[in-house]
Structures are given as structure tokens and as C-alpha cells.
Design a protein around this motif. Structure first.
Motif: not given
Ligand code: NAD
Length: 476
Positions: A262-283
Motif C-alpha cells: 500500500x506504499x508509494x514505492x518511490x518514496x520508500x526508495x528515496x529513504x531506503x537506498x541512501x539508508x542502506x549505503x550510508x557509511x558503506x553499510x557499516x552501521x
């Protein structure tokens, strides 16, 4: 390399180095070059630090809330003034983009200012008792703390490890990661320059297992605070039982992200992708297992891959870099092995899965999908720039997958359904849950996990209370 500071320990306010001590080579992960030589503690250094910490506790436990607040606020001001230097040094020794290092400085500023306010709210209570008698419950600082901070947040982790004991009236001996010592020293120096008595907070470095055995083997130490992997955390928790030291354990995670249809997929990607690769995933709270409802699975996966490919990977010192190198040579090796294992088990690799260039520890942003649950990467914390995306049918299946692992640090969910949001808040087994948000922290919010992700909290009122003990005093 120029403008990387000379390294030392800080024992009793003295900058300790040389003297025939062994040294550890600090390496810039973007270039692979050695940038500093870190002195490693000998047993005599650790004994001296322990003796000083005992003295420091006697001094600081008597400090007034105003004195503690003044030191914390002063250190926060100094960190603001030194923000660019602190951030540059962190990027040189850890690799993350400068913008992320600056955020770490601001996290510490916020935390120290929050704790400065919190110190005047550390009171106990008085019980209702017959006239002429009195029973009070007092909160007291626990005692000297041994604190171990890892390399992934070279400024933020030391801020947490130092801030809470200082706010509570304890002394602290910090051993931060040998790979990122200058950032930790920079944070401690702000506290000392703001007037913290030199006996209260010290920094040592050394062979991690030698240092932790030595410090926890001493009855002077009353509390262990550790951030790092679950394996090492369990080992240290065992050591701490010998002297019955209290523990705050901030360990590994394997963050599930539930994406409903039920989500707006683009909106989720806008947050999820930078979140995943922040600090090269070392979080430790990195979004890792994307548990996606089947109707939006393909759109989500394809959008993720497209954005991962577009990320600018480079030296964190360049302002336009979006993802830096991994922090040390162990990480690309571990990620290579996990991706190879997932492919062998039948997973599809859509992008990445390889190192970039031949200098430093760069790894391409990677995406795997349809990964069998028995692949290593679905069970062990990857701690790297890899997104794992699998399709699921029902809410029950998605929650079951989220709770499948023994980890319980951060969990995330995306859905517009209000009732489902409430169910997820209750059902997800994690210390922190983000619903339609990946912002799960803040100076005033407890940060910590459940299950194998550890126990106790840092930050928030809970972070200071974790450095205090209760005492009941009954007067007849
Ligand atoms: P590691 O597990 O050996 O070290 C992790 C951290 O613990 C380092 O900072 C290290 O200096 C420290 N450490 C290790 N042994 C210790 C000991 N006996 N006493 C005191 N401190 C000790 O390995 P690593 O290669 O540095 O990191 C690998 C894994 O650690 C990652 O895959 C990740 O799972 C975990 N990790 C977690 C966090 C976190 O924020 N929770 C941070 C860094 C690493």
C-alpha cells in the motif's frame, strides 16, 4: 600524510607515546596508505590508568550537576568550533563521506547538550514511612567505567562512551578502535579543554583482548560499556561476570525492512537506498533484509538497483562522494565471501559484487534478490553495502521473517495502514522500530537492542541511568 595528527594515549591528562611501546599502523581506507603510528598500551600503562580512574571517580562523584553540565556544554561548544577538523580526521581514518562525519559531530553536540540538562534530573525518591523515620532511594554513579568503542562511527561512538559516564559522575577509561584513534582523541580533548578534571576520562589503545582482560580483571572497574559484534560482546560479558561489573552491550543487528503493497514505492526508495549505503553499510542499524510484499516486489527491486548503480563512490574527502570505501581490508573480503555463498545457494546478483579499483578498500554498492534463507548473508550481519531483497505474500509471513533471527536491534516497516502500523510496533522484536521512517535515534531517545543485539541503552535519560546504581537508605 600531512595534517593527520600525531597519535598518543591520554593517561592522567598526559599525552603518552614512544618509550619503546609497540605501535599500530593507522591506514587511510581510501588510499591504503599508512597515515599514523598509534602507541599500544603496556600493562604498566593500564595499571596507571586504573589507579587514576579510581582517583577520578572520587573527584567526580562529588561534582555538582552544574559542574557536569558546564563541562558537557563547553565540550559541545568546542566540538562545534572544531567540527571541520574533527570531520576531516574521521574521514581520513575511516573513509566515510565528510557530510556523514559532520553529522557525527552534530550528534555528539546534541547528546552532550541533552545530557547537560539531564544531570539535574538524576534524583531518587522518598518512600511514605511513619513519622520520625525516613527511607530514601538514592541514585549514585556506578564507579569507573571501561568503555570500548568501534570504528564505524569514529566520533559518535566515543561521544556516547564518554558522555554518559561524565554526566553520571563516573570516571571512564575508553579504548576506542585502534583503526580510528584520532577522532576519539579529538572528542576526549574537547571534554578536557572544557574543564573536565584530567583524572576523570582517559584514552588507551592496545591489543583489544589484552586491554579488555586487563581492565575487566580489575575490581576498580564497575561497569563495562561495549559496542561491536555479538561474538566479542558475549566474550566480554563473560569476562565481566568475574568482577560482577554491570554491562551495556550494543551489539550486531540484521535490520529487517517490511515494505507493504500500500506504499508509494518511490518514496520508500528515496529513504531506503541512501539508508542502506550510508557509511558503506557499516552501521549496526543498517536496513539489511528488505521483506517486500509480492505485488510491489519487482518495482521495488528494479528501482533499488537503478539507484544503487547511480551512486557516486569515491574518497570521502571529495564533497560530491555519496559512498566512501569500506573501513578496513577485512570488510571487502567478508562481503566477497558472503555474496559468493549467496550466489552458490541460488540468489541473483543484480549489481555490484566486486571491489572497485586497486587502491583502498572500495566495494561496489550491491543488490541481491531471491536469496535462500540458508545463505550465510541471510543469517550473519553483512556490515557492508549489500541490499537483500526477497518477496513475501502475507503480513504474517513478513513478520515471521523479520523476527526469524536472534538479532533484535533496529526494524523498519513501510505501510499506510494505521492498524497495521500499530500491530507492527508491537510485533517486531527489536529495540528500535521505525515506521515509515529510518530515523530511529536522537539525543533524547534510548538506543539499544534486544536478544543477541545486546542489552541496556545509550542516549536519552536511559543512557545516563545506565551509569548509575540505586541505593535504599532507611533511617529509624
Ligand atoms: P571485531 O568483532 O573483532 O571488532 C569489533 C570491535 O570490537 C572493534 O572495534 C574491535 O576493536 C573491538 N574488539 C574486538 N575484540 C575485542 C576485545 N577482546 N576486547 C575489546 N574490544 C574488542 O571485528 P571487526 O572486523 O572490527 O568488525 C567485524 C564485525 O563487528 C562487523 O561485521 C560487525 O558485525 C561488528 N561491528 C559492529 C559494530 C556496531 O556498531 N555494533 C561496530 C563495528 C563492528
Amino acid at each position: 600524510m600531512s595534517n593527520y595528527p600525531k597519535l598518543h594515549m591520554i593517561i592522567d591528562g598526559e599525552k603518552v607515546s614512544g618509550g619503546g611501546r609497540n605501535t599500530f599502523d593507522v591506514v587511510n581506507p581510501a588510499t591504503g596508505e599508512t597515515i599514523g603510528a598509534l602507541p599500544m598500551a603496556e600493562a604498566a600503562d593500564l595499571d596507571r590508568a586504573l589507579e587514576v580512574a579510581e582517583k577520578g571517580f572520587r573527584i567526580w562523584r562529588k561534582s555538582t550537576p552544574q559542574e557536569r553540565a558546564s563541562v558537557l556544554q563547553g565540550a559541545a561548544r568546542l566540538m562545534m568550533e572544531r567540527k571541520e577538523d574533527l570531520a576531516r580526521v574521521a574521514t581520513m581514518e575511516q573513509g566515510k563521506p565528510l557530510a556523514e562525519a559532520r553529522i557525527e559531530v552534530m550528534m555528539n553536540v546534541g547528546l552532550f547538550n541533552f545530557y547537560a540538562g539531564e544531570v539535574s534530573r538524576l534524583y531518587g525518591r522518598e518512600l511514605v514511612r511513619p513519622e520520625g523515620t525516613r527511607s530514601t532511594i538514592r541514585l549514585e554513579p556506578v564507579g569507573p567505567v571501561a568503555a570500548f568503542a568501534p570504528w564505524n562511527f569514529p566520533i559518535g561512538n566515543p561521544g556516547r562512551k564518554l558522555g554518559a559516564p561524565v554526566a553520571a559522575g563516573c570516571s571512564v577509561i575508553m579504548k576506542s578502535a585502534e583503526e580510528t584513534p584520532a577522532s576519539a582523541l579529538g572528542v576526549l580533548q574537547c571534554l578536557l579543554d572544557a574543564g573536565l578534571p584530567k583524572e576523570v576520562a582517559q584514552a588507551v589503545f592496545g591489543v583489544p583482548d589484552d586491554v579488555s582482560r586487563h581492565l575487566l580483571g580489575s575490581p576498580i572497574i564497575r561497569k563495562l560499556s561495549f559496542t561491536g559484534s555479538t561474538v566479542v560482546g558475549k566474550h566480554l560479558a563473560r569476562l565481566a561476570t568475574e568482577n560482577m561489573q554491570r554491562t551495556t552491550m550494543e551489539l550486531g543487528g540484521h535490520g529487517p525492512v517490511l515494505v507493504f503493497d500500500d506504499v508509494d514505492v518511490e518514496r520508500v526508495l528515496n529513504t531506503a537506498v541512501p539508508g542502506k549505503y550510508r557509511n558503506a553499510g557499516q552501521v549496526c542499524v543498517s536496513p539489511t533484509r528488505f521483506i517486500v510484499q509480492e505485488n510491489v516486489f519487482e518495482k521495488f527491486r528494479d528501482g533499488f538497483v537503478e539507484r544503487a548503480k547511480a551512486l557516486k563512490v569515491g574518497d570521502g574527502l571529495a564533497e560530491d562522494t555519496q559512498m566512501g570505501p569500506m573501513a578496513n581490508p577485512r570488510r571487502p573480503e567478508a562481503i566477497d565471501a558472503m555474496i559468493a555463498n549467496a550466489k552458490e545457494k541460488g540468489a541473483t546478483l543484480h549489481t555490484g559484487g566486486e571491489r572497485i579499483g586497486n587502491q583502498g578498500f572500495f566495494y561496489a554498492p550491491s543488490v541481491l534478490s531471491e536469496i535462500p534463507l540458508d545463505a550465510d548473508i541471510m543469517n550473519e550481519e553483512p556490515f557492508g553495502p549489500v541490499a537483500l531483497i526477497n518477496p513475501f505474500r502475507s503480513e504474517d509471513d513478513m513478520i515471521a521473517e523479520a523476527n526469524r533471527l536472534p538479532y533484535g536491534l533496529a526494524a523498519y516497516a513501510w505501510t499506510e495502514d494505521y492498524k497495521r502500523q500499530q500491530r507492527l510496533g508491537a510485533e517486531l522484536e527489536a529495540g528500535m522500530v521505525g515506521i515509515n521512517s529510518h530515523m530511529i535515534g536522537g539525543a533524547d531517545a534510548p538506543f539499544g537492542g534486544v536478544k543477541w543485539s545486546g542489552h541496556g541503552s545509550e542516549d536519552g535519560p536511559e543512557g545516563v541511568r545506565a551509569c548509575m546504581v540505586t541505593k535504599a537508605v532507611h533511617e529509624g
